[in-house]
Motif scaffolding. Structure first.
Motif, PDB file in Angstrom:
ATOM      1  N   SER A  39      10.357   4.915  58.930  1.00  0.00           N
ATOM      2  CA  SER A  39       9.891   3.543  59.162  1.00  0.00           C
ATOM      3  C   SER A  39       8.376   3.459  59.089  1.00  0.00           C
ATOM      4  O   SER A  39       7.824   2.401  58.779  1.00  0.00           O
ATOM      5  CB  SER A  39      10.400   3.032  60.507  1.00  0.00           C
ATOM      6  N   SER A  40       7.690   4.558  59.361  1.00  0.00           N
ATOM      7  CA  SER A  40       6.226   4.560  59.293  1.00  0.00           C
ATOM      8  C   SER A  40       5.738   4.311  57.869  1.00  0.00           C
ATOM      9  O   SER A  40       4.608   3.845  57.666  1.00  0.00           O
ATOM     10  CB  SER A  40       5.669   5.882  59.822  1.00  0.00           C
TER      11      SER A  40
ATOM     12  N   MET B 229       2.942  13.677  59.418  1.00  0.00           N
ATOM     13  CA  MET B 229       2.870  13.478  57.987  1.00  0.00           C
ATOM     14  C   MET B 229       2.992  14.817  57.276  1.00  0.00           C
ATOM     15  O   MET B 229       2.929  15.870  57.917  1.00  0.00           O
ATOM     16  CB  MET B 229       1.553  12.783  57.625  1.00  0.00           C
TER      17      MET B 229
ATOM     18  N   GLY C 104       8.485  10.388  63.894  1.00  0.00           N
ATOM     19  CA  GLY C 104       9.225   9.191  63.513  1.00  0.00           C
ATOM     20  C   GLY C 104       8.595   7.944  64.095  1.00  0.00           C
ATOM     21  O   GLY C 104       7.385   7.902  64.348  1.00  0.00           O
ATOM     22  N   SER C 105       9.402   6.896  64.312  1.00  0.00           N
ATOM     23  CA  SER C 105       8.858   5.634  64.823  1.00  0.00           C
ATOM     24  C   SER C 105       8.248   5.827  66.209  1.00  0.00           C
ATOM     25  O   SER C 105       7.346   5.085  66.601  1.00  0.00           O
ATOM     26  CB  SER C 105       9.950   4.567  64.868  1.00  0.00           C
TER      27      SER C 105
ATOM     28  N   ARG D 153       4.526   5.987  66.716  1.00  0.00           N
ATOM     29  CA  ARG D 153       3.693   4.772  66.664  1.00  0.00           C
ATOM     30  C   ARG D 153       3.608   4.076  68.015  1.00  0.00           C
ATOM     31  O   ARG D 153       3.124   2.953  68.102  1.00  0.00           O
ATOM     32  CB  ARG D 153       4.257   3.792  65.621  1.00  0.00           C
TER      33      ARG D 153
ATOM     34  N   ARG E 106       0.707   1.555  62.708  1.00  0.00           N
ATOM     35  CA  ARG E 106       0.013   2.248  61.621  1.00  0.00           C
ATOM     36  C   ARG E 106       0.966   3.204  60.890  1.00  0.00           C
ATOM     37  O   ARG E 106       1.988   3.611  61.448  1.00  0.00           O
ATOM     38  CB  ARG E 106      -1.194   3.020  62.170  1.00  0.00           C
ATOM     39  N   PRO E 107       0.637   3.561  59.640  1.00  0.00           N
ATOM     40  CA  PRO E 107       1.522   4.441  58.852  1.00  0.00           C
ATOM     41  C   PRO E 107       1.396   5.900  59.277  1.00  0.00           C
ATOM     42  O   PRO E 107       0.932   6.742  58.515  1.00  0.00           O
ATOM     43  CB  PRO E 107       1.063   4.209  57.413  1.00  0.00           C
ATOM     44  N   VAL E 108       1.852   6.170  60.482  1.00  0.00           N
ATOM     45  CA  VAL E 108       1.728   7.484  61.108  1.00  0.00           C
ATOM     46  C   VAL E 108       3.105   7.897  61.600  1.00  0.00           C
ATOM     47  O   VAL E 108       3.749   7.138  62.317  1.00  0.00           O
ATOM     48  CB  VAL E 108       0.736   7.389  62.295  1.00  0.00           C
ATOM     49  N   ASP E 109       3.575   9.089  61.232  1.00  0.00           N
ATOM     50  CA  ASP E 109       4.920   9.502  61.657  1.00  0.00           C
ATOM     51  C   ASP E 109       4.918  10.762  62.529  1.00  0.00           C
ATOM     52  O   ASP E 109       5.979  11.346  62.769  1.00  0.00           O
ATOM     53  CB  ASP E 109       5.853   9.665  60.451  1.00  0.00           C
ATOM     54  N   ALA E 110       3.733  11.159  62.994  1.00  0.00           N
ATOM     55  CA  ALA E 110       3.650  12.310  63.908  1.00  0.00           C
ATOM     56  C   ALA E 110       2.400  12.161  64.756  1.00  0.00           C
ATOM     57  O   ALA E 110       1.329  11.856  64.233  1.00  0.00           O
ATOM     58  CB  ALA E 110       3.598  13.624  63.122  1.00  0.00           C
TER      59      ALA E 110
ATOM     60  N   GLN F 218       4.493   0.693  57.074  1.00  0.00           N
ATOM     61  CA  GLN F 218       3.361   0.137  57.831  1.00  0.00           C
ATOM     62  C   GLN F 218       2.092   0.016  56.997  1.00  0.00           C
ATOM     63  O   GLN F 218       0.992   0.007  57.543  1.00  0.00           O
ATOM     64  CB  GLN F 218       3.084   0.994  59.082  1.00  0.00           C
TER      65      GLN F 218
ATOM     66  N   ALA G 255      -0.433  15.692  62.148  1.00  0.00           N
ATOM     67  CA  ALA G 255      -0.235  14.732  63.238  1.00  0.00           C
ATOM     68  C   ALA G 255      -1.549  14.107  63.662  1.00  0.00           C
ATOM     69  O   ALA G 255      -2.589  14.762  63.646  1.00  0.00           O
ATOM     70  CB  ALA G 255       0.400  15.437  64.439  1.00  0.00           C
ATOM     71  N   VAL G 256      -1.484  12.841  64.044  1.00  0.00           N
ATOM     72  CA  VAL G 256      -2.651  12.184  64.626  1.00  0.00           C
ATOM     73  C   VAL G 256      -2.789  12.673  66.061  1.00  0.00           C
ATOM     74  O   VAL G 256      -1.802  12.819  66.781  1.00  0.00           O
ATOM     75  CB  VAL G 256      -2.486  10.651  64.585  1.00  0.00           C
TER      76      VAL G 256
ATOM     77  N   LEU H 201      -5.881   4.283  58.713  1.00  0.00           N
ATOM     78  CA  LEU H 201      -6.063   5.654  59.197  1.00  0.00           C
ATOM     79  C   LEU H 201      -7.519   5.945  59.559  1.00  0.00           C
ATOM     80  O   LEU H 201      -7.839   7.036  60.036  1.00  0.00           O
ATOM     81  CB  LEU H 201      -5.583   6.658  58.149  1.00  0.00           C
TER      82      LEU H 201
END
Lengths: 91, 91, 91, 91, 91
Positions: free
Chosen positions: B61-62, B1, A60-61, A64, A72-76, B65, A43-44, A19
């Motif tokens: 799914s994030s 997130m 969601g996916s 990414r 990356r571990p990002v869902d928005a 990661q 959100a990123v 991140l």
């Protein structure tokens, strides 16, 4: 996708290294008439959206699938700054 | 997130072996004003968050990661410990 | 992940062949104080959980990350039998 | 999938380049009796649906399984224009 | 997965070509006592379920893990016809 309004920023020093350097914006969801809802997500930002701007957000996916969020571990993610909404019932 | 607060821990001996060694934290979602909501999830901790800390959490799914959750049956992960939230309406 | 209680079983003869041999358990979600909620899902059991047990459940694509569910049309899996929940507000 | 009605369009100049050329339609969800719900999403149109048409919409990672949305940050896509709904309770 | 009851069918001529030949069934969710809920989805049928039958339905990316739905823009699939539900509180 969801329409939202950027209302703030989250700051975190201790975080997953994937991140690093990402801007974490707080986005409140918008109703069709332009009023902000209670529901919000962090959100990123991939497009340089500022506080107060109306944005489009993928979750969601699918969040990414931008160059800066891939794997990356990002869902928005914010994917666009909205110029105009043409809709029945829109403000 | 999602923003959350760590409020507890889940202990399980009989589990899928891919969960071995993972810390399972109970995270209640936070409203923008900092109050805790009823909604909670059990999340794997990737950053060493303690009880009472405000955290950032990725889901779906994030959540797979990060180095410790990749390819495991995990759908929620703590990815950051939040230092500060700057937002309209934030506490 | 979500905390749940196994309350029953679903039986189906005519089904996608990839579900053959899988135990389909009905899991009601638990509130933090241990009471059962109305919301329930049907989950594949990967750990031998019996009726009445408190379990941990993963959903979405993460439900396909166990040996028995991989690449199958399964969106919920029981991944652990819970021994204890230590949490503010837990029963 | 979800039944919806196209009620408008979103315009955005500054956006992730992977969204270039995509039509972003506002789709309100339909109840089974044909009335529109408050809930809406912004979906990419893959079938040329116009304002007022009843459509079928796929969401999540499945929204990326069309030729125009593959590998793009899109979490909702219109996949069909509905001719008729035969259902108990349908209008 | 979710328990549902097939209550109807959606017909569409203009659609993504990957949906060609798929039966699109309307499935209303069931409560544990067997009553139908308002919530419904449109699901691809992989097992030949008829109107009025109780079915098991997988959603999200898991809905693409059957032979007929693989890699297609489908987010809900009927994976089994339910013979019997044994559960506390079931009808």
């Amino acid at each position: 996708m969801v329409l939202g309004k950027v209302v703030g920023t989250v700051w975190a020093t201790r975080k997953d290294e994937q991140l690093t350097g990402m801007k974490l914006q707080i986005v409140r969801e918008l109703a069709l008439d332009g009023t902000v809802r209670d529901r919000f997500v962090v959100a990123v930002d991939s497009v340089g959206a500022g506080i107060g701007e109306t944005v489009l957000m993928a979750q969601g996916s699918s969040a990414r699938q931008t160059d800066i969020t891939r794997n990356r571990p990002v869902d928005a993610v914010i994917t666009a700054i909205v110029d105009r909404v043409d809709a029945e019932g829109a403000a």
